[in-house]
Design a protein around this motif. Sequence first.
Motif, mmCIF file in Angstrom:
data_model
loop_
_atom_site.group_PDB
_atom_site.id
_atom_site.type_symbol
_atom_site.label_atom_id
_atom_site.label_comp_id
_atom_site.label_asym_id
_atom_site.label_seq_id
_atom_site.Cartn_x
_atom_site.Cartn_y
_atom_site.Cartn_z
ATOM 1 N N LYS B 134 0.876 -1.186 0.000
ATOM 2 C CA LYS B 134 0.000 0.000 0.000
ATOM 3 C C LYS B 134 0.903 1.223 0.000
ATOM 4 C CE LYS B 134 -4.287 -1.755 0.721
ATOM 5 N NZ LYS B 134 -5.037 -2.097 1.919
ATOM 6 N N GLY B 135 0.439 2.290 -0.675
ATOM 7 C CA GLY B 135 1.300 3.463 -0.795
ATOM 8 C C GLY B 135 0.542 4.769 -0.707
ATOM 9 N N ARG B 136 1.056 5.755 -1.429
ATOM 10 C CA ARG B 136 0.520 7.112 -1.342
ATOM 11 C C ARG B 136 -0.960 7.170 -1.690
ATOM 12 N NH1 ARG B 136 3.817 9.326 -4.752
ATOM 13 N NH2 ARG B 136 5.493 9.479 -3.254
ATOM 14 N N ILE B 137 -1.352 6.389 -2.696
ATOM 15 C CA ILE B 137 -2.761 6.489 -3.125
ATOM 16 C C ILE B 137 -3.718 5.908 -2.067
ATOM 17 C CG2 ILE B 137 -2.284 6.491 -5.631
ATOM 18 C CD1 ILE B 137 -3.369 3.551 -5.531
ATOM 19 N N HIS B 138 -3.162 5.207 -1.080
ATOM 20 C CA HIS B 138 -4.016 4.683 -0.001
ATOM 21 C C HIS B 138 -3.980 5.590 1.225
ATOM 22 C CE1 HIS B 138 -2.755 1.175 -2.456
ATOM 23 N NE2 HIS B 138 -4.041 0.924 -2.393
ATOM 24 N N GLY B 139 -3.362 6.745 1.104
ATOM 25 C CA GLY B 139 -3.357 7.723 2.191
ATOM 26 C C GLY B 139 -2.188 7.563 3.160
ATOM 27 N N HIS B 160 5.823 5.401 -1.662
ATOM 28 C CA HIS B 160 5.800 5.454 -3.119
ATOM 29 C C HIS B 160 4.337 5.315 -3.561
ATOM 30 C CE1 HIS B 160 10.170 5.218 -3.166
ATOM 31 N NE2 HIS B 160 10.027 4.397 -2.148
ATOM 32 N N THR B 161 4.118 5.315 -4.867
ATOM 33 C CA THR B 161 2.733 5.364 -5.338
ATOM 34 C C THR B 161 1.898 4.184 -4.826
ATOM 35 O OG1 THR B 161 3.687 6.348 -7.306
ATOM 36 C CG2 THR B 161 1.355 5.827 -7.405
ATOM 37 N N TYR B 162 2.383 2.971 -5.031
ATOM 38 C CA TYR B 162 1.604 1.799 -4.624
ATOM 39 C C TYR B 162 2.260 0.992 -3.510
ATOM 40 C CZ TYR B 162 -1.030 2.667 -8.873
ATOM 41 O OH TYR B 162 -1.805 3.252 -9.837
#
Lengths: 175, 283
Positions: B134-139, B160-162
């Motif tokens: 899990k990364g940035r897009i998950h908060g 990182h992103t993911y």
Amino acid sequence: MSTHSRAVSILFFALGLLVLQAELNNWLAGMSLALNLDILLVLFCGLYLRILHGWWIVIFVGLLVDAGRPTPIGMNVIALILLWTLVVYYRRQIHRESPTHVIWTAVSLQTVWLLTLTLTMSYGRAGEWIYWQRFLLDGGLSLVFIALFAWPWCEIQRVYLKWSGWDLNAEIQRI
Amino acid sequence: MPRRFSHQGKSLLLGVLILIFWLAAPTFIKQFSRVTFYEFQAPAWTALNYLHDLQDYWNYRQRSKNELIEAGIDMARLQAAYSLRIQEADAIREELGRLERFFELPSLPDYHYEVARVVRRDLNNWWQTLTIRKGRIHGIETGQAVVYSRGVIGRVREVHTYTAVVELISSPRFRSAVHIEGDLRPVEYQGGVNPGLGTPSGMARTIPADVRIPEDGSLRLISSRLGGVFPDGFVVGHLDRIQVGEDGLFQEGRVRLDPGLNTVREVAVLIPASQRRSERVQE
């Protein structure tokens, strides 16, 4: 396949080794052990490939390794390039067709690299026995693995290049 | 490359060239290359992890019906027990809210648990990190606390992103305020004592001089909200033995961490509820 494409395909061997190392470390983590096989990433490029091909591959692999480790930025790129430079510099003295020479080169350079990492990343623990016990265990395991697989690792890549139409032995004779 | 250089000269020249370039390159170029190369390889790690999940799935498919029925019964028992605990926790939370309002106290921070699978373990003598799926897009943000079923696991180091990289409590760079269970005085904890073929451990310092280890057991170290990262009450480790520290004023001791730290497969990142609310408002 051109010479450049064949050289680039060697990059995939290095990527495969990175994945294999990560998988082995995932498994060894349960026993509080870890492997470091960095020298295998530069050994073939330094011993057998043309200088510029090897240089580009080592930079690319170094940047990949560097991105995945919590070390100071660039430490792994510089270290891998220095190891590669050493291999290339002494490649006339190293008998590339002799497994003993290849294994000895890999083991001695890996020892230097492991010692460098251990001394630079100690965070004040260099005086503690446990720190050096772990170094001896992890380092010993890595060196045994390298001693066993350095020669087959180079042979696989050499055979692959020969199969794809690039006879490195003939080329080395000309250098 | 000029032909007059020998292969030794060429190798030295190329080595020095990259060294000079790297020393002269601005930091943003180095950072950019690091992020780019990380994101380039991240899908490979994630894909490998999905393959492991698939392998597990086919393993579970091999199990007999009787085994599945037994597992189902165990799960039902656990679910019943947890339902009761949830009801109890709700009642305590309501009571806490009532007391906070009555005494006009600032409310305790609330967290959302983002559960994530472990993709990669990098646990060696020099650093101890986990990569999670899990990364940035998950908060997830840098510095957030990470826990698992047996207590504290570490702190988010890179996002990182993911994916995100978690620094474990066994890492030499991990330092946090903790306290001994039942004693609110702060104690300093630092990771980094990780013998090969042994269990991970850390060091507890600034333990008050009057603290004693019970004869029939050990002291439990729990997280403290003093550091601003962890909420109170998560288990950090156990103290089996303490001795007077170098300064003679405080005591120190080796903290035995849970061996499950090295094999954990699922963790939860604690995302402050206030951050979640502000994200929803922005949306």
